[in-house]
Design an enzyme around this catalytic site. Structure first.
Site, PDB file in Angstrom:
ATOM      1  N   CYS A 101     -55.529  37.405 -74.619  1.00  0.00           N
ATOM      2  CA  CYS A 101     -54.134  37.230 -74.205  1.00  0.00           C
ATOM      3  C   CYS A 101     -53.389  36.372 -75.223  1.00  0.00           C
ATOM      4  O   CYS A 101     -53.822  35.257 -75.532  1.00  0.00           O
ATOM      5  CB  CYS A 101     -54.085  36.563 -72.829  1.00  0.00           C
ATOM      6  SG  CYS A 101     -52.417  36.212 -72.261  1.00  0.00           S
ATOM      7  N   HIS A 110     -63.366  38.952 -69.809  1.00  0.00           N
ATOM      8  CA  HIS A 110     -63.361  38.574 -71.219  1.00  0.00           C
ATOM      9  C   HIS A 110     -64.651  37.814 -71.510  1.00  0.00           C
ATOM     10  O   HIS A 110     -65.241  37.220 -70.613  1.00  0.00           O
ATOM     11  CB  HIS A 110     -62.137  37.727 -71.550  1.00  0.00           C
ATOM     12  CG  HIS A 110     -60.864  38.515 -71.595  1.00  0.00           C
ATOM     13  ND1 HIS A 110     -60.001  38.479 -72.667  1.00  0.00           N
ATOM     14  CD2 HIS A 110     -60.311  39.376 -70.704  1.00  0.00           C
ATOM     15  CE1 HIS A 110     -58.965  39.281 -72.436  1.00  0.00           C
ATOM     16  NE2 HIS A 110     -59.128  39.825 -71.243  1.00  0.00           N
ATOM     17  N   ARG A 133     -54.461  49.085 -75.544  1.00  0.00           N
ATOM     18  CA  ARG A 133     -53.385  48.211 -75.070  1.00  0.00           C
ATOM     19  C   ARG A 133     -53.784  46.747 -75.157  1.00  0.00           C
ATOM     20  O   ARG A 133     -53.312  45.997 -76.010  1.00  0.00           O
ATOM     21  CB  ARG A 133     -53.006  48.590 -73.623  1.00  0.00           C
ATOM     22  CG  ARG A 133     -51.636  48.043 -73.178  1.00  0.00           C
ATOM     23  CD  ARG A 133     -51.615  46.589 -72.783  1.00  0.00           C
ATOM     24  NE  ARG A 133     -52.502  46.262 -71.678  1.00  0.00           N
ATOM     25  CZ  ARG A 133     -52.732  45.031 -71.250  1.00  0.00           C
ATOM     26  NH1 ARG A 133     -52.156  43.995 -71.853  1.00  0.00           N
ATOM     27  NH2 ARG A 133     -53.562  44.800 -70.245  1.00  0.00           N
ATOM     28  N   ASP A 134     -54.697  46.322 -74.321  1.00  0.00           N
ATOM     29  CA  ASP A 134     -55.077  44.909 -74.263  1.00  0.00           C
ATOM     30  C   ASP A 134     -55.764  44.464 -75.549  1.00  0.00           C
ATOM     31  O   ASP A 134     -55.644  43.311 -75.963  1.00  0.00           O
ATOM     32  CB  ASP A 134     -56.003  44.687 -73.064  1.00  0.00           C
ATOM     33  CG  ASP A 134     -56.141  43.224 -72.697  1.00  0.00           C
ATOM     34  OD1 ASP A 134     -55.349  42.412 -73.183  1.00  0.00           O
ATOM     35  OD2 ASP A 134     -57.048  42.897 -71.913  1.00  0.00           O
ATOM     36  N   HIS A 150     -62.136  43.018 -64.682  1.00  0.00           N
ATOM     37  CA  HIS A 150     -61.705  42.977 -66.081  1.00  0.00           C
ATOM     38  C   HIS A 150     -62.128  41.629 -66.652  1.00  0.00           C
ATOM     39  O   HIS A 150     -61.485  40.609 -66.397  1.00  0.00           O
ATOM     40  CB  HIS A 150     -60.185  43.149 -66.136  1.00  0.00           C
ATOM     41  CG  HIS A 150     -59.577  43.046 -67.496  1.00  0.00           C
ATOM     42  ND1 HIS A 150     -58.805  44.043 -68.038  1.00  0.00           N
ATOM     43  CD2 HIS A 150     -59.590  42.055 -68.421  1.00  0.00           C
ATOM     44  CE1 HIS A 150     -58.373  43.673 -69.234  1.00  0.00           C
ATOM     45  NE2 HIS A 150     -58.850  42.459 -69.489  1.00  0.00           N
ATOM     46  N   ASN A 177     -62.029  40.919 -74.970  1.00  0.00           N
ATOM     47  CA  ASN A 177     -62.582  41.537 -73.770  1.00  0.00           C
ATOM     48  C   ASN A 177     -64.077  41.822 -73.968  1.00  0.00           C
ATOM     49  O   ASN A 177     -64.578  41.826 -75.091  1.00  0.00           O
ATOM     50  CB  ASN A 177     -61.890  42.878 -73.501  1.00  0.00           C
ATOM     51  CG  ASN A 177     -60.420  42.741 -73.236  1.00  0.00           C
ATOM     52  OD1 ASN A 177     -59.979  42.741 -72.098  1.00  0.00           O
ATOM     53  ND2 ASN A 177     -59.625  42.643 -74.286  1.00  0.00           N
TER      54      ASN A 177
END
Length: 321
Positions: free
Chosen positions: A249, A218, A24-25, A216, A258
């Site tokens: 993002c 990065h 997803r991300d 979470h 990430n």
């Protein structure tokens, strides 16, 4: 002393949960559409490597994130026989309905701690986001589907700078009041530092002790795994990462990937923190992902291998002179 087998000597928990968010991300900002078959093949290979918690897609508008337009199809192709928990990001009640129809195990609602990034990321004010999440939670309750909460820009905002810890705590409290018991602090543009990690973890533990905190990070400024280290010292046992370091993002300037799942697992293994993940298989998945994406990814371990991976002397050059 073998520190790998005694994490308590370093003040670490004995076990950590690795949550894979690459499907997803990681993929959401890829400019070329990744075929649906490649997406569920990626998820299945991650499950085969021992990952048991995965954020696999998002039920957002295809106009906003075209890469996620096949959310339902991706879920239909995933091996559900090994007990993996599959989650999907949802922005509103309609997204929640679609996620329930696709039989997700849990839904993730998300908002930014800063007003400006929330408006850029979801085109809503923070208050509008929170009001919508109440409807999502009510929709989820009818099907018995769990809801997790994400807080983006929890360590800093690219538009506003420092984000007050009180704003992060306030959102966590609002999530708790909706019945959400797991909250992830998102380092959207790599602004986290160990002191900020310590401050925010302790503030949440004091204000909302019933909330399970995930982190979470990065690696935008190269501090991602250092921040994991800080989180371990605070007793956090849930970390979100992306295979190969995919991600960033699409609505934040200079946002890069990430932290890498395989690099994270390697560090945890070396610290004696159990993950139940097969590192060799995970490295193979990272290399296949890099080939699928068609460019060099930032993951380090898939290039160098674990520290005790030995090489034949004949394969290395010998110094002359």
């Amino acid at each position: 002393m073998n520190l790998r087998s005694r994490p308590e000597e370093m003040g670490f928990p004995s076990h950590a949960r690795v949550v894979e968010v690459g499907p997803r991300d990681g993929l959401q900002s890829e400019p070329e559409f990744v075929p649906t078959e490649e997406k569920f093949a990626l998820v299945n290979s991650l499950i085969d490597a021992g990952i048991r918690h995965l954020e696999v897609t998002s039920f957002v508008s295809p106009r906003a994130v075209p890469q996620m337009r096949d959310a339902s199809e991706v879920l239909s192709g995933i091996d559900r026989t090994r007990g993996a928990v599959l989650t999907a990001l949802v922005p509103n009640a309609r997204g929640a309905e679609r996620a329930i129809e696709a039989a997700v195990d849990a839904m993730v609602v998300f908002m930014s701690a800063s007003e400006s990034h929330n408006r850029k990321n979801v085109n809503r004010s923070r208050q509008e986001s929170l009001a919508g999440f109440g409807e999502v939670c009510r929709t989820a309750e009818t099907s018995g589907t769990a809801v997790y909460g994400g807080i983006a820009t929890a360590f800093g905002c690219p538009f506003e700078g420092d984000v007050p810890v009180e704003d992060v705590v306030d959102i966590a409290r609002r999530y708790r009041d909706m019945g959400i018991t797991m909250v992830s602090l998102g380092d959207t543009t790599g602004m986290a530092t160990p002191p900020l990690v310590r401050e925010r973890c302790r503030a949440l533990r004091a204000a909302v002790p019933e909330i399970d905190v995930a982190l979470h990070f990065h690696n935008t400024r190269g501090a991602g795994l250092v921040c994991v280290y800080a989180g371990l010292l605070e007793g956090v046992t849930r970390y979100e990462s992306s295979i190969g370091g995919l991600g960033g993002c699409p609505f934040a300037p200079k946002a890069t990937g990430n932290i890498c799942t395989e690099d994270l697992v390697y560090m945890l293994d070396e610290c004696g923190v159990e993950t139940d993940v097969d590192l060799g298989k995970l490295i193979a998945v990272a290399r296949r992902t890099e080939a699928t994406i068609g460019r060099t990814l930032p993951g380090q371990l898939m290039k160098a291998g674990p520290r005790l991976e030995l090489h034949a002397m004949a394969a290395a050059a010998t110094a002359n002179g």
